[in-house]
Design an enzyme around this catalytic site. Structure first.
Site, mmCIF file in Angstrom:
data_model
loop_
_atom_site.group_PDB
_atom_site.id
_atom_site.type_symbol
_atom_site.label_atom_id
_atom_site.label_comp_id
_atom_site.label_asym_id
_atom_site.label_seq_id
_atom_site.Cartn_x
_atom_site.Cartn_y
_atom_site.Cartn_z
ATOM 1 N N TYR A 1 2.826 -24.401 -1.234
ATOM 2 C CA TYR A 1 1.951 -22.960 -0.517
ATOM 3 C C TYR A 1 1.050 -23.689 0.398
ATOM 4 O O TYR A 1 0.656 -23.287 1.050
ATOM 5 C CB TYR A 1 1.131 -22.567 -2.100
ATOM 6 N N GLU B 1 -6.651 -25.537 -0.613
ATOM 7 C CA GLU B 1 -4.777 -26.384 -1.045
ATOM 8 C C GLU B 1 -4.473 -26.956 0.005
ATOM 9 O O GLU B 1 -3.852 -27.691 0.157
ATOM 10 C CB GLU B 1 -4.082 -25.008 -1.888
ATOM 11 N N SER C 1 -7.697 -22.260 2.293
ATOM 12 C CA SER C 1 -7.741 -22.588 1.133
ATOM 13 C C SER C 1 -7.583 -23.808 1.115
ATOM 14 O O SER C 1 -7.415 -24.720 1.658
ATOM 15 C CB SER C 1 -6.421 -22.041 -0.052
HETATM 16 O O1 G4F Z 1 -5.547 -22.087 -11.931
HETATM 17 P P1 G4F Z 1 -5.122 -22.651 -10.735
HETATM 18 O O2 G4F Z 1 -2.870 -21.913 -11.016
HETATM 19 O O3 G4F Z 1 -5.180 -22.302 -9.685
HETATM 20 P P2 G4F Z 1 -5.245 -23.437 -8.045
HETATM 21 O O4 G4F Z 1 -3.668 -23.704 -7.812
HETATM 22 O O5 G4F Z 1 -6.162 -24.304 -8.267
HETATM 23 O O6 G4F Z 1 -4.668 -22.287 -6.720
HETATM 24 C C1 G4F Z 1 -5.500 -21.127 -6.836
HETATM 25 O O7 G4F Z 1 -7.365 -21.138 -5.976
HETATM 26 C C2 G4F Z 1 -7.110 -22.080 -4.230
HETATM 27 C C3 G4F Z 1 -7.829 -22.593 -3.752
HETATM 28 O O8 G4F Z 1 -8.580 -20.737 -3.597
HETATM 29 C C4 G4F Z 1 -5.746 -20.558 -3.761
HETATM 30 F F1 G4F Z 1 -5.749 -21.228 -2.400
HETATM 31 C C5 G4F Z 1 -4.749 -20.738 -4.528
HETATM 32 O O9 G4F Z 1 -3.784 -18.898 -3.862
HETATM 33 C C6 G4F Z 1 -5.356 -20.431 -5.918
HETATM 34 O O10 G4F Z 1 -5.641 -19.020 -6.131
HETATM 35 O O11 G4F Z 1 -4.874 -23.773 -11.019
HETATM 36 C C7 G4F Z 1 -5.897 -24.925 -11.415
HETATM 37 C C8 G4F Z 1 -5.248 -25.820 -12.097
HETATM 38 C C9 G4F Z 1 -4.341 -26.424 -11.477
HETATM 39 O O12 G4F Z 1 -4.063 -28.369 -10.842
HETATM 40 C C10 G4F Z 1 -3.616 -26.592 -12.268
HETATM 41 O O13 G4F Z 1 -2.199 -28.086 -12.363
HETATM 42 O O14 G4F Z 1 -5.325 -25.707 -12.772
HETATM 43 C C11 G4F Z 1 -4.256 -26.460 -13.767
HETATM 44 N N1 G4F Z 1 -3.739 -25.768 -14.485
HETATM 45 C C12 G4F Z 1 -2.879 -27.147 -16.120
HETATM 46 N N2 G4F Z 1 -2.913 -25.909 -16.747
HETATM 47 C C13 G4F Z 1 -3.142 -24.747 -14.898
HETATM 48 C C14 G4F Z 1 -2.735 -24.700 -16.108
HETATM 49 N N3 G4F Z 1 -2.647 -23.776 -14.184
HETATM 50 C C15 G4F Z 1 -2.581 -22.475 -14.458
HETATM 51 N N4 G4F Z 1 -1.788 -21.864 -13.743
HETATM 52 N N5 G4F Z 1 -2.183 -22.439 -15.575
HETATM 53 C C16 G4F Z 1 -1.738 -23.753 -16.807
HETATM 54 O O15 G4F Z 1 -1.495 -23.200 -17.362
#
Ligand code: G4F
Length: 337
Positions: free
Chosen positions: A152, A130, A128
């Protein structure tokens, strides 16, 4: 003879698209699934319900080496795609122990069982972006050092190192994809893209009033999962095993995603999005952008979707499917505990 592939995480977004892709290529597709999923097929198999008569499911748990050993001892596989993991970054801060146990031991169990029983089986590990975390260079490529920022991310670095070690120590064909964020209409509702597109659909249908989000300035390199599973398959068709970054090469903020997604439904995100501290992370990965030149050159991989067509696909799907439902269960905005 048809090649036989084993997929862990078959019921998830990537597993379901990969199964479709491999079936289309004439593969015999098998999946490891948890027994609880088999007991609740209507809820747990939503992404693969249309495939159930074409695939073979084996009950096993990533937390149990004997259960994995059992499946691999009874079936010969040409390729193994290890996608299963606790993949929600925010949850990994709430329960780092479970994330580490499942993600690190699960990968180790898969590799150890294959080494013992079928060392010729080709192995794909879902790495990933990440792993890059607090990025050391822009854009990130295969040689960029890792600096993970969450349990993670740490678990994925460990899985990546395990995979490389089995390749080097035991001469097995083990490859890792370093996949940047990849989304689709099958994305889980806890991830920010689906949380946004589902909210757009419910707001448009009058089922939800606002959308509470964390860091709107975080930047991600978003692509379509359908494109990314093709790269996984290509990695296992090479002459020698190697690691590849898979990314779109574009970078957008969460705010830009909101702007485009709400705009698709003729709404202005500023009227609905509320920033909520509960959705911030203890340590954030501020910005990611990948350089997939190696995948493009060596694998001949090219994505079909760009950022705009990805967002369009997700919003139009949610407007069609969510707006027609009662929307009660799916309108709950869960916060990591
Ligand atoms: O959609 P996210 O939760 O994805 P994140 O953390 O980038 O991770 C995903 O992608 C990775 C790379 O492929 C994978 F390895 C991992 O398993 C997963 O699929 O968050 C994306 C961004 C972050 O910066 C987070 O802080 O969105 C920001 N965010 C802002 N508000 C939020 C929110 N994320 C989530 N989930 N929920 C919110 O309300």
């Amino acid at each position: 003879m048809a090649k036989r592939a084993l997929i862990t995480g078959l019921t998830g977004q990537d597993g379901s698209y990969l199964a479709e892709h491999l079936l289309g290529l004439g593969y015999e597709v098998h999946g490891l699934v948890r027994r609880v999923a088999m007991e609740d097929p209507q809820r747990r198999f939503t992404r693969i319900s249309h495939l159930l008569d074409k695939i073979t499911l084996h009950p096993a748990s990533l937390e149990s080496y004997p259960s994995i050993f059992n499946v691999i001892s009874r079936n010969q596989f040409d390729e193994c795609y290890h996608l299963a993991a606790q993949s929600f970054v925010a949850e990994s801060f709430s329960d780092g122990f479970s994330t580490m146990n499942t993600n690190i031991n699960g990968t180790h169990y898969m590799l150890a069982a294959l080494r013992e029983l079928q060392p010729q089986c080709r192995f794909y590990f879902a790495g990933s972006s990440e792993m890059f975390g607090k990025v050391r260079e822009v854009p990130q490529k295969e040689t960029t050092p890792f600096h993970p920022r969450s349990p993670y991310g740490i678990s994925k670095v460990a899985g990546f190192d395990l995979t490389r070690n089995y390749r080097e120590a035991y001469d097995m064909f083990c490859a890792s994809g370093i996949l940047f964020n990849h989304e689709s209409p099958r994305r889980g509702f806890e991830f920010v893209t689906r949380k946004i597109t589902a909210a757009v659909a419910r707001i448009k249908a009058g089922q939800q009033k606002d959308l509470r989000l964390g860091n709107l300035e975080a930047r991600r390199d978003w692509g379509h999962a359908k494109d990314y599973v093709r790269a996984m398959h290509l990695m296992l068709q090479q002459d020698t095993p190697d690691d590849f970054v898979v990314a779109s090469g574009g970078s957008h903020t969460v705010r830009q995603f909101c702007e485009l997604a709400f705009g698709q439904a003729d709404l202005d995100y500023r009227d609905y999005v509320v920033q909520d501290d509960r959705f911030y992370r203890p340590a954030e990965v501020e910005s990611l952008i990948g350089d997939a030149s190696k995948a493009r050159t060596v694998l001949g991989w090219t994505p079909d979707y760009d950022f705009e067509s990805l967002v369009k696909d997700m919003v139009s799907n949610d407007i069609t499917t969510i707006a027609g439902s009662s929307g009660v269960a799916s309108s709950v905005q869960t916060v990591p505990s």
